[in-house]
Scaffold this active site. Structure first.
Site, short mmCIF file in Angstrom:
data_model
loop_
_atom_site.label_atom_id
_atom_site.label_comp_id
_atom_site.label_asym_id
_atom_site.label_seq_id
_atom_site.Cartn_x
_atom_site.Cartn_y
_atom_site.Cartn_z
N GLU A 10 4.66 -3.10 -11.51
CA GLU A 10 6.29 -2.80 -11.66
C GLU A 10 7.11 -3.54 -12.73
O GLU A 10 7.93 -3.02 -13.47
CB GLU A 10 6.78 -2.69 -10.22
CG GLU A 10 6.23 -1.84 -9.20
CD GLU A 10 6.92 -1.90 -7.98
OE1 GLU A 10 7.80 -2.69 -7.81
OE2 GLU A 10 6.50 -1.15 -7.28
N ASN A 61 1.74 -7.60 -6.57
CA ASN A 61 1.67 -6.65 -7.78
C ASN A 61 2.84 -7.02 -8.96
O ASN A 61 3.77 -7.36 -8.55
CB ASN A 61 1.82 -5.31 -7.26
CG ASN A 61 2.06 -4.42 -8.40
OD1 ASN A 61 1.37 -4.60 -9.42
ND2 ASN A 61 2.70 -3.23 -7.93
N LEU A 62 2.07 -7.24 -10.10
CA LEU A 62 2.85 -7.48 -11.16
C LEU A 62 3.17 -6.14 -12.19
O LEU A 62 3.90 -6.33 -13.24
CB LEU A 62 2.47 -8.73 -12.00
CG LEU A 62 1.12 -8.60 -12.48
CD1 LEU A 62 1.02 -7.56 -13.97
CD2 LEU A 62 0.54 -9.93 -12.75
N GLU A 76 0.71 -1.24 -0.09
CA GLU A 76 0.05 0.05 -0.08
C GLU A 76 1.13 1.10 -0.06
O GLU A 76 0.27 2.23 -0.69
CB GLU A 76 -0.90 -0.06 1.31
CG GLU A 76 -2.03 -1.37 1.18
CD GLU A 76 -1.59 -2.39 1.89
OE1 GLU A 76 -2.32 -3.30 1.96
OE2 GLU A 76 -0.02 -2.45 2.14
N ARG A 120 9.42 -11.33 0.34
CA ARG A 120 8.53 -10.02 0.62
C ARG A 120 8.67 -9.27 1.92
O ARG A 120 8.94 -7.97 2.12
CB ARG A 120 7.20 -10.40 0.77
CG ARG A 120 6.22 -9.36 0.76
CD ARG A 120 4.80 -9.71 0.43
NE ARG A 120 3.84 -8.45 0.58
CZ ARG A 120 3.84 -7.40 -0.11
NH1 ARG A 120 4.54 -7.09 -0.99
NH2 ARG A 120 3.15 -6.39 0.41
#
Length: 434
Positions: free
Chosen positions: A336, A333-334, A61, A267
């Protein structure tokens, strides 16, 4: 208030266990007990001048909020932005992104009790607030409503699974949704699910993450990483979660040629050492990104043990496997990776980013694999086909560019709060755009 009473009582009963869990997590990540008073709305930091409050729970976020925060600073130049978090990794990401900017401050959001929410609002006195994605706190939003602090839920996403969970408490969820002044949803499907739960003013603004762009420093770091790798092809396993690393490492060692290098980036930073031990236990040679040394020819895995460098990792890689999608964790998230033209492979579990993942696959920017071994095989197939790699890179850049503009649309909705929000109570400010 009566509707929220059982929820508040549950919070009071759970608070000792929440604190014990905080202490337990601090064993691996001491940041959880730093600034402990802030979790009870006791703050030392004060913002100069009027304040815009942005809540970004953790790393994802916070990174998504970056273009929005910069746009807020430009649109309201007399304001500071206070970014609140729930995790130390989110806080560190904020520091990495905005650390030198005196107009951006960071703090922990207090636990969701009405008295703490009131103390938070009295201390920072925000002109208005922006909550990123899906973090909804009933008592906090009720306090904002009482104090006439307009709040927007921005970049909102709601999976079918999360919608079913919220629907189990329909009255509380409905009141919480109605306490939001405006919602900017990522997709039409997200908007529909939010409206079904009682949300009123919902617009589809798109995904702000498409507006995140790599900095010159990130691209320079990517060049350095490529130089360290030499001529070796680089397979990136990005934002991996617990249980996934073992699957990916085993498949890579079994299937990949010796010259290929796996750039493995967990992560959560508190797991860097754990993952290093996992690799060592398999007898596989590993080096760390933080060592900043030349990568030996017999090294199979480079551990990305750093924060805030994901853009550099994507730009340095020849192909990227997206973490969180190899076990039923919802994916990461892909966008980037697509933005820098790195071909993407996702696993079967992408329910947190379903529309983005499906569209990336449909447009040719990504490939979907059935499991970790299939994912490694797919990544190696991309490595071995120069034409495929070039086509996926071009498709990824086009996909990312096509969906930009959510930040601008979000700012437009926030400007509208000037006339749509109730008049502020004395001492609290209404937004005033420039």
């Amino acid at each position: 208030m009566l509707t929220r009473l059982p929820y508040t009582l549950l919070w009071l009963l759970a608070l000792p266990f929440v604190l014990l869990r905080l202490l337990w997590r601090a064993r691996r990540q001491p940041g959880y007990i730093r600034h402990l008073g802030e979790r009870f709305a006791s703050y030392r930091v004060r913002a100069p001048g009027p304040v815009i409050w942005v809540h970004a729970v953790s790393v994802g976020e916070t990174r998504a909020a970056e273009p929005l925060v910069r746009a807020l600073l430009e649109a309201w130049p007399e304001h500071s932005v206070v970014i609140t978090h729930m995790t130390p990794t989110g806080r560190e990401t904020s520091r990495a992104l905005f650390g030198s900017n005196a107009r951006v401050l960071r703090a922990y959001l207090p636990y969701d009790l009405g008295c703490l929410a009131e103390r938070f609002l009295r201390h920072f006195r925000p002109s208005f607030g922006v909550i990123m994605e899906t973090e909804l706190w009933p008592n906090l939003l009720a306090a904002c409503r009482r104090n006439r602090v307009a709040v927007m839920l921005a970049n909102a996403r709601l999976s079918e699974r999360s919608a079913r969970r919220y629907a189990r408490a329909p009255v509380l969820t409905g009141l919480t949704m109605k306490a939001l002044d405006v919602i900017g949803a990522q997709t039409a499907a997200d908007a529909a699910r939010l409206q079904q739960l009682g949300a009123a003013r919902v617009s589809v603004t798109g995904n702000i993450k498409f507006d995140v762009t790599p900095t010159a420093a990130a691209l320079a770091l990517a060049t350095q990483l490529r130089e360290r790798a030499g001529e070796r092809p680089v397979v990136l396993a990005a934002s991996t979660r617990e249980g996934e690393e073992a699957l990916l490492i085993d498949a890579f060692v079994r299937l990949a040629p010796a010259k290929a290098l796996l750039l493995l980036v967990p992560r959560h930073p508190q797991r860097f050492d754990e993952v290093a031990r996992l690799v060592a236990g398999r007898g596989v040679k590993l080096q760390r990104r933080s060592a900043e040394e030349a990568i030996d020819t017999d090294t199979r895995i480079l551990l990305g043990d750093s924060m805030g460098e994901m853009f550099a990792y994507y730009a340095a890689a020849d192909v990227a496997l997206i973490g969180g999608s190899w076990l039923p964790l919802g994916g990461q998230n892909l966008i980037e990776a697509c933005a820098v033209g790195t071909p993407v492979v996702v696993g079967p579990h992408t329910f947190n980013f379903m529309q983005v993942a499906e569209e990336a696959v449909r447009t040719g920017a990504a490939r979907r694999a059935t499991d970790a071994a299939d994912g490694i095989a797919a990544a190696l197939a991309v490595l071995g086909d120069e034409d495929m790699r070039a086509q996926m890179a071009a498709a990824g850049r086009a996909f990312a560019t096509q969906h930009q503009g959510a930040t601008r649309r979000t700012i437009e909705l926030l400007r509208g709060l000037q006339v749509q929000s109730p008049a502020p109570r004395p001492g609290l400010r209404a937004p005033a755009a420039r």
